[in-house]
Design an enzyme around this catalytic site. Structure first.
Site: not given
Length: 386
Positions: A112, A376, A378-380
């Site tokens: 992200r 989490n 969304h971050c990956i």
């Protein structure tokens, strides 16, 4: 190919960052290997990543960046081959969507924040934007000492896949620090974008001007705060997300004694008074955080292997757990689930999101091991618009 142009900014060329809840061509992810994030035993993280790979490949293309390292590449190929075969068996014996393993070295797996942010033209064409990356704060409060590989990801990815891209460096911006409704409104947090470790020489207005220029926004909403103890200086993607134009979900708690209460309430009061780029008042859905804080345990700490200069953790440290850190894919939503004492709040989050998205499949993903890495779902993940 890098787009060069007169002047500092690409302005009025008709390109805009689409909403994540719009149609995707695919998703970019990065294979997890860093022991300071995923541990010397990466089995938990790999299991969660694999669940996400599986749900994505069923619905859209997956672009998986893998280190140019024979051991890691073989491991990634074996895992994704198993997933692809499973999807094939469920889809009439053929893989409908592409699974692309791309050898690009990275410092960690936060796609992200390090992958290009894509903007779309009126004719549907796509371009990337290469923002600068300095590990969430550089020499001021960055989370690891070296970030050169991560900083090179957007240009390498765009060149490999044949996308034109704007070069926005040295402007620092992570993908998790912005959210858009795809209809002219961009949402950020003051705590992140005005932090001293990112663009200290720029005023708030100058930062806003760059966001509008590169991402095609007409209006920027500045939430004051994010999630308590979020080491990214409180990215917006952990606290608030657009579900459609004029409508958001906001991380929430009714517990006035929880340190998150004041942070969420400040953003709630701001959003109540705000209008979007089209002059609409915002409908706000409260999405409660886990009932029980998720903390670092002794076994968790023992599994990390930190490099010199890397931000370290401690037993009892509260992690920035939030259900807002979900990810839209075509026809579905992937939602973090923390398990243990939070089974009831896990279910509640799924039920709330199902009520907001009756036209999507809402899928819970065991995600504590991703949270232990520092972020989490969304971050990956980073979407490529359709």
């Amino acid at each position: 190919m890098k787009i060069t142009r007169e002047g500092a900014l690409p302005i009025n060329d008709g390109f805009r960052m689409p909403a994540e809840f719009g149609r995707h061509e695919g998703t970019i992810m990065i294979y997890p290997t860093r022991p300071g994030s995923w541990g010397k035993n990466r089995s938990g993280a790999l299991a969660s990543f694999a669940l996400i790979f599986y749900e994505i490949i069923k619905r859209e293309d997956l672009y998986l960046l893998v280190p140019d390292n024979p051991e890691y590449y073989a491991e990634a190929k074996e895992l994704t081959d198993l997933i692809a075969n499973k999807v094939c068996s469920e889809c009439g014996g053929r893989l409908v969507h592409a699974l692309n393993l791309i050898k690009i070295d990275t410092d960690d797996s936060w796609a992200r924040d390090v992958a290009p942010i894509f903007v779309s033209g009126r004719d549907g064409s796509k371009r990337g934007v290469n923002f600068g990356f300095n590990a969430w704060g550089g020499e001021v409060d960055g989370l690891y000492a070296s970030w050169d590989k991560d900083n090179a990801v957007p240009s390498k990815f765009c060149d490999f896949c044949g996308y034109e891209y704007y070069d926005a460096e040295p402007f620092i911006l992570e993908g998790g620090s912005v959210h858009t409704d795809g209809d002219g409104t961009l949402m950020v947090t003051e705590s992140c974008l005005l932090s001293k470790g990112r663009n200290p020489s720029l005023s708030r207005q100058q930062i806003e001007d760059r966001l509008k220029a590169y991402l095609g926004a007409e209006k920027v909403l500045w939430l004051p705060r994010g999630i308590y103890n979020d080491e990214t200086n409180e990215h917006v993607d952990n606290v608030c997300a657009f579900v459609r134009p004029g409508e958001v979900v906001l991380a929430w708690t009714d517990n006035v004694n929880d340190p998150q209460y004041e942070l969420s309430n400040a953003s709630y009061e701001y959003l109540l008074s705000a209008t979007d780029a089209k002059g609409r008042r915002l409908k706000i859905h409260k999405l409660p955080i886990p009932d029980v804080p998720v903390l670092i345990g002794e076994e968790d700490l023992a599994n990390y292997v930190f490099e010199e200069g890397e931000d370290e953790r401690s037993v009892g440290e509260r992690l920035a757990a939030s259900y807002v850190n979900y990810y839209y894919i075509n026809g579905a939503i992937l939602v973090p689930q923390f398990g243990g004492a939070n089974e009831e709040s896990d279910k509640r989050a799924l039920d709330i999101l199902r009520g907001i998205h009756p036209d999507r499949t809402v899928i819970g993903i065991a995600a504590k091991d991703i949270l232990l890495g520092g972020g989490n779902i969304h971050c990956i993940t980073q979407q490529i618009p359709g």
